[in-house]
Every structure is written in C-alpha cells, then in structure tokens.
Design a protein around this motif. Structure first.
Motif, short mmCIF file in Angstrom:
data_model
loop_
_atom_site.label_atom_id
_atom_site.label_comp_id
_atom_site.label_asym_id
_atom_site.label_seq_id
_atom_site.Cartn_x
_atom_site.Cartn_y
_atom_site.Cartn_z
N ARG A 110 -0.11 5.85 -12.95
CA ARG A 110 -1.38 5.12 -12.97
C ARG A 110 -1.19 3.69 -13.48
NH1 ARG A 110 -3.70 8.23 -16.18
NH2 ARG A 110 -4.70 9.60 -14.66
N LEU A 113 0.59 1.51 -10.84
CA LEU A 113 -0.31 1.12 -9.74
C LEU A 113 -1.33 0.09 -10.20
CD1 LEU A 113 -0.87 4.60 -8.03
CD2 LEU A 113 0.57 2.71 -7.24
N ARG A 114 -1.78 0.18 -11.43
CA ARG A 114 -2.72 -0.82 -11.95
C ARG A 114 -2.07 -2.19 -12.00
NH1 ARG A 114 -5.23 0.41 -17.69
NH2 ARG A 114 -3.08 -0.04 -18.31
N THR A 117 -1.56 -3.61 -8.51
CA THR A 117 -2.82 -4.13 -8.00
C THR A 117 -3.13 -5.51 -8.58
OG1 THR A 117 -3.71 -1.91 -7.69
CG2 THR A 117 -5.30 -3.71 -7.82
N LEU A 167 -1.74 8.04 -5.62
CA LEU A 167 -1.33 7.24 -4.46
C LEU A 167 -2.38 7.28 -3.37
CD1 LEU A 167 2.42 8.30 -4.27
CD2 LEU A 167 1.55 6.08 -4.99
N GLN A 169 -5.58 7.48 -3.80
CA GLN A 169 -6.62 6.56 -4.23
C GLN A 169 -6.20 5.11 -4.02
OE1 GLN A 169 -7.45 7.63 -8.32
NE2 GLN A 169 -7.79 9.77 -7.79
N HIS A 170 -4.94 4.81 -4.32
CA HIS A 170 -4.44 3.44 -4.14
C HIS A 170 -4.47 3.03 -2.68
CE1 HIS A 170 -2.08 -0.11 -5.25
NE2 HIS A 170 -1.32 0.13 -4.19
N GLU A 171 -4.06 3.93 -1.80
CA GLU A 171 -4.08 3.63 -0.37
C GLU A 171 -5.49 3.40 0.14
OE1 GLU A 171 -0.37 5.60 1.94
OE2 GLU A 171 -1.82 7.03 1.15
N HIS A 174 -6.70 0.03 -1.12
CA HIS A 174 -5.92 -1.13 -0.65
C HIS A 174 -5.24 -0.80 0.68
CE1 HIS A 174 -6.57 -2.77 -4.67
NE2 HIS A 174 -6.13 -1.62 -5.14
N VAL A 179 2.45 1.81 1.31
CA VAL A 179 2.80 2.83 0.31
C VAL A 179 3.76 3.82 0.96
CG1 VAL A 179 1.97 4.71 -1.15
CG2 VAL A 179 0.61 2.62 -0.92
#
Length: 369
Positions: A110, A113-114, A117, A167, A169-171, A174, A179
């Motif tokens: 986490r 990824l923060r 971003t 991951l 959530q990140h995809e 964004h 990824v």
C-alpha cells in the motif's frame, strides 16, 4: 531506464540487480531494510533512519523499512523520476510477529503504491506469487485467470492475495499506468542456502546435518512449482523492456514432488499423512523450536501447478533449469551454507541468530491478519 527496486538485496532482488547491471544502460535505485553497505559482519546492522542512502556497485541504495508510514518520504525520493518501480520486498521473519509481517507485506505494498501515485511512476511491477492463487481443484495447470483468493489457512497466501486487491484498486484508479504482476512458483538459487536455513532450521543445527537425514516423513502427494531466481530476473527484465502489462505465471516443469525432495536430501521417503506432519509442525512452531508455520504446509498441498504459456508467448521466456534441478541446487546450497554478498543472503551463524533475537526482543503473536 531509471528503475527503482524494493527488496533489492534479497533472493530475487540481488539477481535482478545483477541482471539489469549486465545491460549497462540503466540507472538503478535499490531499496532495502539492510543495504549492502551495512553488511560488515555476519549479522544484521540496520540503519536507524529511513532516510539514509548510499552508492555502491553502480546502484543508489536507500535504507527503508516498509512496515511503517515513516518510509513515505524515502519512497517518494527514491521513486521520483523513475520509469518503473519493481516491488519485491516482503517479510518472512520473525514468523511469530504477525503484525509486522502484515504491515510489511500488505502495508508495504500500500505504501509503495501511494508513493508511486504521488510521483506518477508509469510502470509498476509487483512480485506476487503462486501463493496468491485459490486452492487447486485437480492436477491440471492453471493460467493467470485462476482466482487469486489465496489459501485461507496460510498467512503468506492471504497476504499475497490482499496485495493483489491493492493492485486491482490501483489499476482502477489509474487506467493509464502499466501494472505487471509476476506470479512465480517457489523461487530458489544456491546463494539463498544460508537464508533458507535461517528461516527453517535452528542455528544450533549445523548445515551438514541435512546430509545425515536418513528418512523424510512427508505426504507423498506434495507437488510444488519451482523456478530459478535468475529465470525470474530475466522475465522481469523483459517485462521492463517491453512495458508488458498484466499477470505472468513463472514456473519450471516438471514441478517438485515429495520424492524429488527426498532424493535431493539423500533420504528415504516415508509416507506420513499431511495431517500428522501438520500437527508436529504446529507444536514445534508454537514451542518456538522452528520458524516455519503450518500455513506453508497447507499452501504446499493446496497450490495448483502453473500454465506458463503467456510468459513463453508474450515475453519469449523459458526457464533455463527444470524444477528438480532448481531444488537440488537449493539443497546443495543449504548443505554448504552458501550465501551472497547482501545482508539478506548473509552467512548463517549462531552468533548472528543470537544477535537477531536480542535485537528483536520478545515477540508476541498480537493478531492474526
């Protein structure tokens, strides 16, 4: 390319750094709790600050502990201007500190990824695992569409599954970023011998004792996918070069069986049902006689074998060593107490084990993430 690598001093990280250095064209940033410059003895020598950095072997190194939010500024500094971040860092020890392992694995992902971003890194390569997959239904190999729900009784598996959800959530947030999820079988190399001994065998037991094992009490149904560390590093290098997105299974055929394990140890396989082995393993773990919890055994019997067609076709990837050969190399490394140049792959010793215990202090099982 400018490439930042978390866990760059570990089993896979050291091989990836070595592979990318061979290209001679990359600007490499290594992040580790114990960078190579700290390796001045056979035991841990952690930095007190998350913001220390150093240069060595053409790599800019940062000392960082992903288990706390204090790492954020270091991650932002290290990731700024990067073309890609390869997230390899994960926690395996101490196995009784469940909070620390969750904060390092799930929390660390986490936090990575923060930071990614915040500085807008265009490509993230995440080291997932075959352990993220749901239990098998039969012996047929599974491709990357198999559910990543994990094995419920394995903490490691649940944590890898939780990282996959981050991951996702990140995809979603964004869609313009790349990824990549690397899902290897068990990854091994000779130089990891000492590290694996530290994980699974008390320091007072000499490494040569592995050569004296007359029998191996194990359920004959065990089947484990394996792959060599260098082959994983090659796949990641190709992913970075191509900008390839999505999940990729990595494993070497044939997989490792209980008989292969016994043969590599020079022992006679004696079939013992997994439930019996589990009970003994659990008692030894709770008594602090060994560090491997029963979740690893449960995962071993639940893991599917892997279909690696996607990696072979899209990446042009193929393993250079088969599964039994990789396992034999790992066992040889364990018997010889083989080690690497980084703290994570340091030589195993009784003094080092005592130092680790003193540094960590009493560990309580605080919760079960």
């Amino acid at each position: 390319m400018r490439i930042a690598i978390t866990g760059a001093s570990g089993n896979i990280g050291s091989a990836l750094v070595r592979r990318l250095q061979a290209d001679g064209t990359h600007d490499l940033v290594g992040l580790a709790r114990r960078p190579p410059e700290d390796h001045d003895s056979d035991h841990d020598s952690d930095h007190d600050s998350d913001h220390d950095s150093a240069h060595g072997d053409g790599v800019t190194w940062h000392s960082v502990d992903l288990s706390t939010d204090a790492c954020h500024d270091t991650l932002v500094e290290a990731f700024r201007g990067a073309d890609a971040v390869v997230h390899l860092a994960w926690g395996f020890q101490p196995s009784h500190d469940l909070t620390y392992l969750a904060e390092t694995g799930i929390g660390g992902t986490r936090r990575v990824l923060r930071a990614v971003t915040e500085v807008d890194v265009p490509h993230v390569v995440h080291m997932s695992s075959v352990g993220a997959y749901a239990p098998k239904q039969d012996d047929r190999p599974v491709d990357e569409s198999w559910p990543t729900e994990g094995v419920p009784t394995s903490r490691y598996s649940r944590h890898k599954s939780a990282a996959e959800r981050l991951l996702d959530q990140h995809e979603t947030a964004h869609p313009d970023r790349v990824v990549t999820r690397i899902r290897p079988g068990i990854v091994g190399q000779r130089a990891a011998g000492s590290a694996l001994l530290r994980y699974g065998v008390p320091a007072l037991v000499p490494s040569r004792a592995l050569s004296l094992l007359p029998v191996l009490p194990m359920d004959r149904g065990l089947v484990i996918p394996m792959v060599h560390t260098d082959d994983v590093a090659e796949a990641i290098a190709t992913v970075l070069r191509q900008g390839a997105a999505g999940p990729f299974n990595l494993a070497a055929d044939p997989p490792v069986t209980a008989q292969v394990i016994a043969d590599a140890l020079g022992a006679r396989l004696v079939h013992v049902p997994s439930q019996v082995v589990r009970a003994v393993m659990s008692a030894a773990w709770h008594a602090r006689l060994q560090q491997v919890d029963t979740g690893w055994l449960d995962m071993g019997f639940a893991l599917p074998t892997m279909d690696t067609t996607r990696a072979r076709v899209e990446l042009g990837w193929a393993p250079t060593k088969d599964g039994p050969t990789v396992f034999a190399e790992v066992v040889a490394g364990m018997k010889d107490a083989a080690s690497g140049r980084t703290p994570a792959l340091r030589p195993r010793s009784v003094i080092g084990a005592v130092s680790d215990a003193v540094r960590r202090g009493p560990v309580a099982v605080r919760r079960r993430p």
